[in-house]
Design a protein around this motif. Structure first.
Motif, PDB file in Angstrom:
ATOM      1  N   PRO A   1      -0.853   0.451  -4.183  1.00 22.73           N
ATOM      2  CA  PRO A   1      -0.468   0.235  -2.782  1.00 22.73           C
ATOM      3  C   PRO A   1       1.012  -0.085  -2.637  1.00 22.73           C
ATOM      4  N   LYS A   2       1.574   0.296  -1.507  1.00 18.53           N
ATOM      5  CA  LYS A   2       2.982   0.019  -1.220  1.00 18.53           C
ATOM      6  C   LYS A   2       3.103  -1.041  -0.139  1.00 18.53           C
ATOM      7  N   VAL A   3       2.309  -2.072  -0.291  1.00 25.05           N
ATOM      8  CA  VAL A   3       2.373  -3.221   0.601  1.00 25.05           C
ATOM      9  C   VAL A   3       2.484  -4.473  -0.248  1.00 25.05           C
ATOM     10  N   ALA A   4       2.800  -5.592   0.395  1.00 20.74           N
ATOM     11  CA  ALA A   4       2.943  -6.865  -0.310  1.00 20.74           C
ATOM     12  C   ALA A   4       2.173  -7.941   0.433  1.00 20.74           C
ATOM     13  N   VAL A   5       1.775  -8.964  -0.314  1.00 21.71           N
ATOM     14  CA  VAL A   5       1.115 -10.107   0.308  1.00 21.71           C
ATOM     15  C   VAL A   5       2.031 -10.680   1.388  1.00 21.71           C
ATOM     16  N   GLY A   6       1.460 -10.922   2.552  1.00 25.32           N
ATOM     17  CA  GLY A   6       2.222 -11.420   3.683  1.00 25.32           C
ATOM     18  C   GLY A   6       2.641 -10.347   4.657  1.00 25.32           C
ATOM     19  N   ASP A   7       2.459  -9.090   4.303  1.00 25.41           N
ATOM     20  CA  ASP A   7       2.744  -8.012   5.257  1.00 25.41           C
ATOM     21  C   ASP A   7       1.696  -8.018   6.366  1.00 25.41           C
ATOM     22  N   ALA A   8       2.172  -7.880   7.603  1.00 26.03           N
ATOM     23  CA  ALA A   8       1.274  -7.601   8.725  1.00 26.03           C
ATOM     24  C   ALA A   8       1.171  -6.091   8.842  1.00 26.03           C
ATOM     25  N   VAL A   9      -0.046  -5.580   8.836  1.00 27.71           N
ATOM     26  CA  VAL A   9      -0.231  -4.130   8.819  1.00 27.71           C
ATOM     27  C   VAL A   9      -1.270  -3.720   9.848  1.00 27.71           C
TER      28      VAL A   9
END
Length: 610
Positions: A100-108
């Motif tokens: 995945p190309k997201v990180a903890v704390g991202d609002a998605v």
């Protein structure tokens, strides 16, 4: 049980072959439009999403965990604005297949298809995991606070384990409305995909080769004296058990034994997997505090006592590096029993499937190692199985083997025993004798199809004959797990074990009908509990009695499976031993509680005066 290692590797190989469409990730500087469906709507109040198979758009949440490894890559999101219904989870897993190309704390926001994924496939009987698949992901903002973890502890987890399934749906619990305040599995399901936390939890299942361990949030629940949790009946599933994995480096994962404690906070998303069900996949893991658990040592038999042991050495073949450790265990921890029934001795070239069935190299290597460790020079007896007929690891041809100390006990040899010849009982001078020794019990009966045939032998100790029957019953492979979607849990493997137990009991009865006061021992890896119907059939009308029941309940275990300490290995004795001898029984805990085990079974020893 099948070897934990071989079963897990086979399943992982299957899982690794699965594939899915990779995710599309779009980063936008401004928020997307509001989601029409919330996570709790997708999860619903049962185990199956009301949106299963449907496309959902702009599902909003905060990323709470990212899994970059394995065949189930993806991330978890959680709605920071929960609804008022405790049955509906606020978290969900987004399956991306690629990193995945997201990180903890991202609002998605996520657009994709709601899926119910069954780890291990539908034939496993497992519950499903609600997921969003084939996702398009929009990162709205980063660095947001992660929703506070829900605390899982002794107060929050109900005492009852699971409701009975719906008879109209094949006893499935999938369609039942969750009651998280009444049932433990409903409670865990209501948190599926959410950020959860446990604190100061005791380890009840040691760290395994797959970087996982088991803890309990209920320290008093069926606690054993060495720190584990006892599985003492089919109604004692132990609700406080929870598997722990980590999203971090495997090298940083705690290497724990039973009784150790993860102090402080362990937190992360709550997942469900094929090997144990509900699992806390930790972003944060507590500090390991060792309990200093030591391997047990039994007492040495006295001169007038006969010591008989059983030990599953887990697919031992000449290529293994564990011979010295097994030898040390037999000499130092078991104190060199007079007779040792070994289970899972493989043939001379292990899993190589070339028709080899002889195991003399395997056994001799162990005997040499025992002598080098200061033990006796054991002699041995066994019968080679027909190739690839006795189950176990393909090509390995596992079998039972008798080791015996010829300085203390003699073996009565009677020729004629082979892979297919059945041992019988005759009367000579008023005493029972075996027609062949060693011999196999009803080896051509269908009860032993793809399973180990019992090995019977006639021993003499101080002029007294002792009949010993070494067993390795059919494994529990194919049974549904405790967290199954079908409740009560089907145990299909019992059918064959019941047939096997019936045959062994009948053979013992033949001996006792011939000589009422005969000393008979049936022992080995029974692959079933001391309270099971298998054990009851073996015991019959008093022909045998499982000696592990002589121990305090907190010491009745030989195996640790998913944090449940339980009995799989047993030594059963005839009335003359149970009532006529001052016997001692010991389950010697040297393996099941430890991360560096050389077998997944603990050996047991019976000492008595024939």
């Amino acid at each position: 049980m099948p070897s934990k290692k071989s079963a897990r590797l086979a399943a992982l190989t299957v899982a690794a072959l699965s594939a899915a469409t990779a995710s599309q990730v779009v980063v936008l500087p401004t928020p997307a439009h509001a989601a029409a469906v919330s996570i709790h709507d997708i999860q619903g109040a049962t185990r199956i999403s009301p949106y299963a198979g449907q496309k959902v758009t702009d599902v909003a949440g905060i990323v709470t965990g990212v899994r970059t490894y394995g065949s189930s890559r993806g991330f978890w999101i959680q709605d920071p604005n929960p609804d008022a219904d405790p049955a509906t989870s606020e978290g969900v897993f987004v399956f991306t297949s690629s990193v995945p190309k997201v990180a903890v704390g991202d609002a998605v926001t996520v657009t994709g298809t709601v899926s119910e994924y069954v780890p291990g496939g539908t034939s496993s009987g497992n519950q499903s995991v609600t997921e969003i698949t084939k996702p398009t992901v929009t990162v709205v903002s980063s660095g947001n606070a992660v929703p506070a973890a829900t605390v899982v502890d002794a107060r929050s987890v109900p005492a009852a384990y699971v409701p009975a399934g719906d008879p109209a749906a094949g006893n499935s619990i999938n369609g039942l409305t969750l009651q998280p305040k009444k049932y433990a599995l409903d409670f865990y399901e209501s948190l599926e995909g959410m950020n959860v936390q446990v604190k100061d939890v005791r380890v009840v299942g040691a760290t395994d080769p797959y970087t996982e361990l088991w803890v309990t949030v209920k320290p008093r629940e069926n606690a054993t004296r060495r720190g584990g949790t006892l599985y003492g009946s089919y109604d004692s599933q132990n609700t406080g058990r929870l598997q722990i994995q980590s999203l971090g480096s495997t090298s940083a994962f705690p290497v724990a034994n039973v009784g150790d404690v993860l102090t402080g906070s362990t937190a992360g998303p709550l997942d469900f997997n094929q090997f144990g069900g509900y699992t806390l996949v930790a972003n944060e893991i507590g500090t390991l505090k060792s309990a200093g658990l030591a391997r047990e040592t039994t007492q040495k038999q006295k001169n007038g006592e006969l010591a008989v042991a059983t030990y599953n050495v887990e697919n031992l073949d000449p290529s293994d590096a564990t011979f010295e450790e097994h030898a040390s265990a037999i000499v130092n921890n078991l104190k060199s029993p007079d007779i040792v029934s070994l289970e899972e001795i493989q043939d001379n070239n292990g899993a190589k499937d070339d028709g080899t069935t002889a195991a003399d190299l395997t056994v001799t290597k162990l005997i040499d190692a025992i002598a080098a460790a200061g033990g006796p020079r054991y002699d041995w007896r066994s019968i080679d199985p027909a190739n690839d007929t006795d189950g176990g690891e393909p090509g390995g041809n596992i079998r039972q083997v008798f080791l015996f100390n010829p300085q203390r006990v003699s073996f009565t040899d009677r020729a004629g025993g082979d892979a297919t010849t059945a041992v019988g009982v005759t009367k000579v001078h008023g005493k029972a004798q075996l027609t062949v020794s060693p011999g196999r019990v009803a080896p051509t009966d269908d009860a032993w199809k793809s399973s180990r045939k019992p090995l019977a032998g006639e021993f003499v100790f101080r002029g007294r004959t002792v009949f010993v029957i070494a067993n390795h019953f059919n494994s529990k492979g194919g049974d549904y797990g405790l967290t199954s979607a079908v409740q009560p849990v089907p145990r299909s493997s019992e059918i064959q074990r019941h047939q096997q137990a019936t045959l062994v009991n009948a053979f013992v009865k033949d001996i006792l009908d011939t000589q009422k006061n005969a000393d008979v021992i049936a022992l080995g890896d029974i692959n079933d509990f001391e309270f099971s119907d298998t054990a009851k059939i073996l015991e019959g009308d008093g022909e045998l009695w499982s000696a592990i029941k002589s121990l305090p309940r907190s010491e009745r275990y030989t195996y640790d499976y998913q944090g449940n300490q339980q009995v799989l290995d047993q030594i059963l004795v005839s009335p003359s031993i149970r009532r006529g001898c001052d016997f001692e029984y010991d389950s010697v805990h040297i393996n099941s509680e430890f991360n560096d085990q050389i077998s997944d079974h603990d050996p047991q020893v019976l000492r008595f005066k024939p």
